[in-house]
Design an enzyme around this catalytic site. Structure first.
Site, PDB file in Angstrom:
ATOM      1  N   HIS A   1      36.956  10.452   2.028  1.00 37.99           N
ATOM      2  CA  HIS A   1      37.717  11.641   1.630  1.00 37.99           C
ATOM      3  C   HIS A   1      37.033  12.453   0.540  1.00 37.99           C
ATOM      4  O   HIS A   1      37.352  13.616   0.332  1.00 37.99           O
ATOM      5  CB  HIS A   1      39.111  11.227   1.142  1.00 37.99           C
ATOM      6  CG  HIS A   1      39.106  10.576  -0.207  1.00 37.99           C
ATOM      7  ND1 HIS A   1      38.773   9.245  -0.392  1.00 37.99           N
ATOM      8  CD2 HIS A   1      39.372  11.071  -1.452  1.00 37.99           C
ATOM      9  CE1 HIS A   1      38.847   8.955  -1.673  1.00 37.99           C
ATOM     10  NE2 HIS A   1      39.192  10.029  -2.339  1.00 37.99           N
TER      11      HIS A   1
ATOM     12  N   SER B   1      37.715 -12.028  -5.206  1.00 33.63           N
ATOM     13  CA  SER B   1      39.012 -11.432  -4.875  1.00 33.63           C
ATOM     14  C   SER B   1      39.570 -10.663  -6.067  1.00 33.63           C
ATOM     15  O   SER B   1      39.808 -11.236  -7.134  1.00 33.63           O
ATOM     16  CB  SER B   1      40.003 -12.525  -4.463  1.00 33.63           C
ATOM     17  OG  SER B   1      41.328 -12.029  -4.481  1.00 33.63           O
TER      18      SER B   1
ATOM     19  N   ASP C   1      42.326 -16.459   5.397  1.00 31.36           N
ATOM     20  CA  ASP C   1      42.355 -15.400   4.390  1.00 31.36           C
ATOM     21  C   ASP C   1      43.017 -15.878   3.105  1.00 31.36           C
ATOM     22  O   ASP C   1      42.626 -15.499   1.997  1.00 31.36           O
ATOM     23  CB  ASP C   1      43.104 -14.185   4.948  1.00 31.36           C
ATOM     24  CG  ASP C   1      42.492 -12.866   4.506  1.00 31.36           C
ATOM     25  OD1 ASP C   1      41.597 -12.878   3.640  1.00 31.36           O
ATOM     26  OD2 ASP C   1      42.902 -11.813   5.022  1.00 31.36           O
TER      27      ASP C   1
ATOM     28  N   VAL D   1      41.069  -0.675  -6.604  1.00 29.44           N
ATOM     29  CA  VAL D   1      42.442  -0.852  -6.135  1.00 29.44           C
ATOM     30  C   VAL D   1      42.764  -2.338  -5.987  1.00 29.44           C
ATOM     31  O   VAL D   1      42.024  -3.087  -5.354  1.00 29.44           O
ATOM     32  CB  VAL D   1      42.650  -0.151  -4.776  1.00 29.44           C
ATOM     33  CG1 VAL D   1      44.037  -0.472  -4.212  1.00 29.44           C
ATOM     34  CG2 VAL D   1      42.483   1.358  -4.931  1.00 29.44           C
TER      35      VAL D   1
ATOM     36  N   SER E   1      34.457  -0.182  -0.344  1.00 30.40           N
ATOM     37  CA  SER E   1      33.620  -1.366  -0.166  1.00 30.40           C
ATOM     38  C   SER E   1      33.789  -1.988   1.221  1.00 30.40           C
ATOM     39  O   SER E   1      32.796  -2.283   1.905  1.00 30.40           O
ATOM     40  CB  SER E   1      33.926  -2.405  -1.253  1.00 30.40           C
ATOM     41  OG  SER E   1      35.300  -2.734  -1.275  1.00 30.40           O
TER      42      SER E   1
ATOM     43  N   LYS F   1      48.901 -12.706   1.825  1.00 29.27           N
ATOM     44  CA  LYS F   1      47.872 -13.496   1.128  1.00 29.27           C
ATOM     45  C   LYS F   1      47.502 -12.878  -0.208  1.00 29.27           C
ATOM     46  O   LYS F   1      47.137 -13.584  -1.153  1.00 29.27           O
ATOM     47  CB  LYS F   1      46.646 -13.683   2.023  1.00 29.27           C
ATOM     48  CG  LYS F   1      45.931 -12.392   2.445  1.00 29.27           C
ATOM     49  CD  LYS F   1      44.801 -12.002   1.537  1.00 29.27           C
ATOM     50  CE  LYS F   1      44.128 -10.721   2.004  1.00 29.27           C
ATOM     51  NZ  LYS F   1      43.006 -10.329   1.122  1.00 29.27           N
TER      52      LYS F   1
END
EC number: 1.1.1.94
Length: 339
Positions: A35, A257, A247, A282, A14, A194
């Site tokens: 990949h 988030s 951030d 992830v 993303s 963060k």
């Protein structure tokens, strides 16, 4: 060697795709390598990254490329946007294919797994001192950046001319404002810490605590970030900028988030594995927590919030126990060096 592209982006997730879209929309021919050849073929066919950024069309100047050698030969400017746990591996794959004049910048946020080393140390170990290095960091959600919404970030590096070239490449008057920074170390650290604090803020909200608790975690989280940063030679002022406070606020307060949503799930009683599965992508903060905790312990830096998040993720603690432990800490002055 002559450039056939202005920049090559390694990492077609993303954030890598969003940065590639921004660069191409700014008039720069951009190669985007990933990949997974099947994923790259889908990008070529659909002219969109439906897996990570559905509904956003890829600009004509964005060229998906499955062959790493072709991608790296196309431009001397290489932007690495892969998860921190594979950062070293991707550099190892790229090393024999890099050009003599290659320049490496990364937007990866995190530290090296297990060791807690900064990514600049990983890059130097793999590549030596041959290439200029830089880091890109700041409050950016991929979806908003890809959609052309106003965003601001910072860039710092080992070579001033490379840093300025990156500002020129990335800066766009109508979508992306780029600030040059001279704190190469500080910009790398902010992006890792963060994520840890965002998990804590999510856990707090998941438990049902309110805005007061969330704000306290953000504020004291900034203290922890600054304390660790100064211990490794970063400038305290860096953490009041885009890669620190900016951030931190973004990641702790908005449900775009993944780290915050992960914390929310934990606070509502889900287990670590169950919460990760629910997010579906992830969660960098999971690994970042161990990395930051390892670095802090090695340097003897006190980071109570980070320590409690670590206990929840790796030692079977609960968010309620973490909150209780933080509230039970010895009373201290807000301006003392330790919390």
């Amino acid at each position: 060697m002559k450039n056939t592209a202005d920049i090559t982006v390694l990492g077609a997730g993303s954030y890598g795709t969003a940065l590639a879209i921004s660069l191409a929309s700014n008039g720069h021919r951009t190669l985007l390598w990933g990949h997974d050849p099947e994923h790259i073929e889908n990008l070529k066919r659909d002219r969109a990254n439906e897996a990570f950024l559905p509904g956003i069309t890829l600009p004509d100047l964005l060229v998906p490329e499955a062959d790493l050698a072709t991608a790296l030969a196309a431009s001397n400017n290489v932007l690495v946007v892969v998860p921190s746990h594979v950062f070293g591996l991707v550099l190892e794959q790229a090393k024999p294919l890099l050009r003599e004049d290659s320049r490496i910048v990364w937007a990866t946020k995190g530290l090296e797994p297990e060791t807690g080393r900064l990514l600049q140390e990983v890059a130097r170990e793999v590549l030596g001192d041959k290439y200029p290095l830089a880091v890109l960091s700041g409050p950016t959600f991929a979806k908003e950046l890809a959609a052309g919404m106003p965003t601001a970030i910072s860039v710092a590096g080992t070579d001033e001319s490379f840093t300025q070239d990156l500002v020129e490449l990335l800066h766009s008057s109508n979508r992306l404002r780029v600030y040059a920074n001279d704190d190469f170390t500080g910009l790398q650290l902010g992006g890792a810490v963060k994520n840890v604090i965002a998990i804590s803020a999510g856990m707090s909200d998941g438990i049902g605590f309110g805005a007061n608790a969330r704000t306290a975690l953000i504020t004291r989280g900034l203290v922890e970030l600054t304390r660790l940063g100064e211990a490794i030679g970063a400038q305290a002022s860096t953490f009041m900028g885009m890669a620190g406070l900016g951030d931190l606020v973004l990641t702790c307060t908005d449900n775009q988030s993944r780290n915050r949503r992960f914390g929310l799930a934990l606070g509502k009683g889900q287990g670590v594995e169950e919460a990760q599965v629910e997010i579906g992508q992830v969660v960098e903060g999971y690994r970042n927590t161990k990395e930051v905790y390892t670095l802090a312990k090695r340097l003897g830096v006190e980071m109570p919030i980070t320590e409690q998040v670590y206990k929840v993720l790796y030692q079977g603690g609960t968010p309620h126990e973490a909150a209780k432990s933080l509230l039970a800490r010895e009373k201290k002055s807000e301006t003392e060096d330790s919390e």
